[in-house]
Enzyme design. Structure first.
Site, short mmCIF file in Angstrom:
data_model
loop_
_atom_site.label_atom_id
_atom_site.label_comp_id
_atom_site.label_asym_id
_atom_site.label_seq_id
_atom_site.Cartn_x
_atom_site.Cartn_y
_atom_site.Cartn_z
N TYR A 189 0.88 -1.17 0.00
CA TYR A 189 0.00 0.00 0.00
C TYR A 189 0.91 1.21 0.00
O TYR A 189 1.92 1.23 0.73
CB TYR A 189 -0.87 -0.01 1.27
CG TYR A 189 -1.65 1.25 1.49
CD1 TYR A 189 -2.97 1.37 1.02
CD2 TYR A 189 -1.09 2.35 2.15
CE1 TYR A 189 -3.69 2.54 1.21
CE2 TYR A 189 -1.81 3.52 2.34
CZ TYR A 189 -3.11 3.61 1.86
OH TYR A 189 -3.82 4.77 2.05
N GLU B 220 -3.43 7.75 -3.67
CA GLU B 220 -3.32 6.41 -3.06
C GLU B 220 -3.17 5.33 -4.12
O GLU B 220 -3.88 5.33 -5.12
CB GLU B 220 -4.59 6.16 -2.24
CG GLU B 220 -4.57 4.86 -1.45
CD GLU B 220 -5.91 4.63 -0.73
OE1 GLU B 220 -5.97 4.86 0.48
OE2 GLU B 220 -6.88 4.24 -1.41
#
Lengths: 390, 290
Positions: free
Chosen positions: A109, A197
Site C-alpha cells: 500500500y 493512493e
C-alpha cells in the site's frame, strides 16, 4: 474532487509511476477494440465508479481473451454496482477500463495524504497491500510506516528508503519504490491533491513495482489554477440536485428524510439537522445559504429544497447577525410567494430587528409557523412533519 | 484581561478598499475597535473611513504602529497577505477569507511559525473581546463582556451559542472562530492554554464539528492540563460519511472524524457535553451561575 481509477492511472503514467497498459471503453464493441490492442494474455475489466470494494460487487473481472473482455464489459456497462462505499442505492456503471493482467507476487500500500494534525503531507507505506487500510491501521498499526514532507522540501530519498526497508523489501524493489514515492509526492504538490493512493502497489513476478489501482482526491479550492484537473470531474458521479445547487452557489447535500432545511452557515446547518433528528424527524438535506443569507440565496434555496420530492415540511433557521431580520423575512416571504409555496414551514429567525421580521412573516398570509428558539423550532417541525397539530 | 485582542490592539485591515473589507471595517469601527490603518497594494495615499491606506503592511506598521491585522483579501491572494503581515512584524493575523488552497496554508503555517506570528482562521468569523475589540464579521451586539471564553470551528453556530450565553446572563471574555478549513492557524489547544492563563476567563465553551480530530486532541489536553470548567458541543451527528458539509474541513473520512467519537472523547475528559444546541446557554448558566 474525486476522479476515476483510469484518470488516476493516466496521471500516474505522466508522473513516471508504472501502470499496466490499458484503455477505456463505453461499449462492448469499444472494449473489444481496446482489448485487441493490448498485449496478449490475461486481461482485467474494471468498472469505473467512484467507490472502493468494486471486486466484491462484481465490478472487476479477470478474463483470458479480448472476446471474453468484451462480454464482461457488456455485462458490467449499465449495471448498478453496490459496494460498501456506494450506499444501498449503488452506482450505475457507464465506463469500463480494460488493462493487461499482472502476475502478482506481493501487494503493498502506498499513499500521500494531507495530515491535518501534522499540517503537512504524510507519506504512508504498508506491506499489507490490497486490504482496507483503515482496518490495517486499527488492527496492526505496526504494519504502517509513515513519514512527513517538510513544506518546500522534496521527499528525500532517505525518507522513502526508511519506509520501504521497513516494509521488508529487497534493495532492487526499494530503489524502484523511492522513485515511485517521490513521484507521488510531486504529483500531490503540483496538482494540489489531498490524497494520492495506490492500493495495491503490486510486486510482479518479474520483481517490478506497478500501480494496480489509483485513487486521487483534489483540493476543491485549488481547482481554479488546475483547469486540466477540473476537466476530469465526472458529472455522472454526483447527485444531480447537488450539482444544480453547486451551480447556484449553494452548499447542498441530499439526505433522504422529509424535513427540508435552510440555514445560514455550515456549522449551524449541521446543528439544525441534528436537532430535527433529536426531535424525532429526519432531515431531508443539508443546505447552507451562506452566512449573509440574501433574498436571492433564499429563493435559490427554496428552489433546490422543493425539487426533492421527499420534502414534506421546511425548517428555516437563520441567525441574522449583521443582516437585519426584517429584510430577511421580506426575502423569505417574497421567495415563498414567487414559488407559490404550499409546504408547511417553521421559521426561526434571530438577530437585529427580529420582532419586525416576525411581524412580516405573520402578516404574509403564508403557511408559516414562527419559532423563538432552536428547541422550539425543532419541536414544531417534528410535529408538522408527522402531520400533527398545526 | 482577555486573549489575543483588546482595546490596546492596533489593527490594520488588509483589503480595506474591497467591498467586504470596507463594509466590515465600518462595523468594526462602529463597535469601537481600535482600527488604525488599511492596506491595498497600489492605493497608498487614499483614505477609507478616515483611515490612512498604505501599499504595504510594513508601511502601515511603520506609520501607525499596527500590531494586529485582519485580512479580507480574496482567497487567491490571502496566503500572500498573511505572510506579508507576518513579515511586517504583525503579532496576530486574522484571516476571514474562504477557499484558500490547502497547500498554500501548509506554506503559510511554516512561514508564520518561523516568525512567531499567531494566525486565526482562515475561513472564520474572527475574534472578539466584547466591549473592547471586534476583529471579524460577527454581529457585535450579541456579545457582553464576561467570563466565558468561546472557541468554535464555525461562524453562525458560534453566534447562536454566544447569543444563548448572553441571554442566560453570561458574558464572554474572548470569542474565537478558529475556522472551518483542514489546516488552520490557532487550534483549540493553543487557545485553551491562553484561556488557562487569563484570569477573566472562568469557563470555556468548545464548539466543534465533524472532520479531523481537533476535538479529540483538545479533550485529551483538557483531561490532563485544563482546570476550568469546559462545555462542549459538536455539530454533525446526522452528517453522512464522505460528504463535505459546507466547510472544507467538515468531512467524515471512513470512520474518522465522526461526531459520536468527538462527543465520547469530550465526555471521557470530564467536559460537560450539550447534545441539544438549544440548551447550551441554560446548561452553562446552571453549572456556573448566570
Amino acid at each position: 474532487m474525486n476522479i476515476h481509477e483510469y484518470q488516476a492511472k493516466e496521471l500516474f503514467k505522466s508522473f513516471g509511476v508504472p501502470v499496466p497498459g490499458g484503455g477505456l471503453a463505453l461499449t462492448a464493441d469499444e472494449a473489444l477494440k481496446v482489448a485487441q490492442s493490448l498485449a496478449p494474455g490475461k486481461l482485467v475489466v474494471k468498472a469505473q465508479i467512484h467507490a472502493g470494494g468494486r471486486g466484491k460487487g462484481g465490478g472487476v473481472k479477470v478474463v483470458d481473451s479480448p472476446q471474453e473482455a468484451a462480454a464482461a464489459a457488456g455485462k458490467m456497462l449499465g449495471m448498478t454496482l453496490v459496494t460498501h462505499q456506494t450506499g444501498p442505492a449503488g452506482k450505475t456503471v457507464g465506463k469500463v477500463w480494460i488493462e493487461e493482467g499482472t502476475a502478482i507476487a506481493g501487494e503493498l500500500y502506498a499513499a500521500v495524504v494531507l495530515d491535518r494534525a501534522a499540517e503537512r503531507l504524510a507519506v504512508m507505506v504498508s506491506p499489507a497491500g490490497g486490504m482496507d487500510i483503515e482496518e490495517v491501521a486499527a488492527k496492526t498499526p505496526e504494519k504502517i510506516f509513515t513519514t512527513h514532507v517538510e513544506p518546500g522540501q522534496p521527499l528525500w530519498g532517505f525518507q522513502a528508503r526508511k519506509l520501504l526497508f521497513g516494509c521488508g523489501l529487497p534493495v532492487a524493489l526499494v530503489n524502484q519504490g523511492v522513485g515511485i514515492l517521490q513521484n507521488l509526492v510531486r504529483l500531490a504538490w503540483e496538482k494540489e491533491a489531498t490524497l494520492v493512493e495506490i492500493n495495491p502497489l503490486a510486486v510482479t513476478a518479474q520483481d517490478k513495482l506497478i500501480a494496480l489501482d489509483g485513487k486521487i482526491n483534489f483540493d476543491d479550492s485549488a481547482l481554479k489554477r488546475h483547469k486540466e484537473i477540473a476537466l476530469l470531474d465526472d458529472p455522472a458521479e454526483s447527485d444531480p440536485l447537488e450539482r444544480q445547487a453547486v451551480d447556484m452557489g449553494l452548499n447542498y447535500i441530499r439526505l433522504g428524510g422529509t424535513v427540508g432545511t435552510m440555514v445560514n452557515g455550515a456549522g449551524l446547518a449541521m446543528a439544525t439537522m441534528d436537532v430535527i433528528k433529536m426531535a424525532g424527524a429526519e432531515p431531508a438535506n443539508f443546505l447552507d445559504v451562506g452566512g449573509g443569507a440574501s433574498e436571492e440565496m433564499v429563493t435559490k434555496g427554496f428552489e433546490v429544497i422543493l425539487t426533492d420530492p421527499n420534502v414534506k415540511a421546511i425548517l428555516i433557521n437563520i441567525f441574522g447577525g449583521i443582516l437585519r431580520c426584517d429584510t430577511l423575512a421580506a426575502g423569505v416571504v417574497a421567495a415563498a410567494k414567487k414559488l407559490k409555496l404550499t409546504v408547511p414551514m417553521v421559521v426561526r429567525l434571530e438577530g437585529t430587528n427580529v420582532q419586525a421580521g416576525k411581524e412580516i412573516l405573520g402578516a404574509s398570509g403564508l403557511n408559516f409557523e414562527v419559532a423563538g428558539s432552536m428547541s422550539e423550532a425543532a419541536q414544531k417541525i417534528a410535529l408538522v412533519a408527522a402531520g400533527g397539530a398545526r | 484581561m482577555s486573549i489575543l485582542v483588546n482595546k490596546n490592539s492596533r489593527v490594520v485591515v488588509q483589503g480595506i478598499t474591497g467591498k467586504e473589507g470596507m463594509f466590515h471595517t465600518e462595523k468594526m469601527i462602529e463597535y469601537g475597535s481600535p482600527v488604525v490603518a488599511g492596506v491595498t497594494p497600489g492605493k497608498a495615499g487614499q483614505a477609507v473611513l478616515n483611515l490612512p491606506v498604505f501599499n504595504t503592511v510594513a508601511d502601515a506598521v511603520k506609520q501607525t504602529g499596527a500590531d494586529t491585522s485582519i485580512c479580507f483579501v480574496p482567497a487567491a491572494f490571502a496566503a500572500d497577505a498573511a505572510c506579508e503581515a507576518s513579515d511586517a512584524g504583525i503579532k496576530v493575523v486574522v484571516v476571514i477569507s474562504e477557499h484558500i488552497p490547502v497547500m498554500d496554508m501548509i506554506r503559510v503555517k511554516a512561514y508564520l511559525k518561523a516568525r512567531g506570528t499567531l494566525m486565526v482562521g482562515p475561513n472564520c468569523p474572527g475574534v472578539i473581546t466584547p466591549g473592547e475589540c471586534k476583529l471579524g464579521i460577527m454581529p457585535g451586539y450579541i456579545h457582553r463582556p464576561g467570563s466565558v471564553g468561546v472557541i468554535s470551528r464555525s461562524g453562525t453556530l458560534t453566534y447562536e451559542v454566544v447569543d444563548q450565553l448572553t441571554k442566560a446572563g453570561l458574558g464572554q471574555s474572548t470569542c474565537i472562530g478558529i475556522g472551518g478549513d483542514p489546516i488552520i492557524g490557532l487550534h483549540f489547544i493553543d487557545l485553551l492554554k491562553m484561556f488557562a492563563d487569563d484570569p477573566q476567563t472562568q469557563a470555556v465553551a468548545l464548539i466543534g464539528e465533524i472532520g479531523g480530530d481537533a476535538e479529540e486532541r483538545a479533550a485529551a489536553y483538557i483531561k490532563e492540563h485544563f482546570k476550568k470548567p469546559v462545555f462542549g458541543f459538536v455539530a454533525g451527528l446526522t452528517a453522512p460519511p464522505g460528504k463535505r458539509m459546507g466547510h472544507a474541513g467538515a468531512i467524515i473520512s471512513g470512520s474518522k472524524g465522526r461526531a459520536e467519537d468527538k462527543l465520547a472523547a469530550m465526555e471521557a475528559a470530564g467536559i460537560t457535553v450539550v447534545k441539544a444546541l438549544g440548551q447550551f446557554g441554560a446548561t452553562v448558566a446552571k453549572a456556573i451561575g448566570g
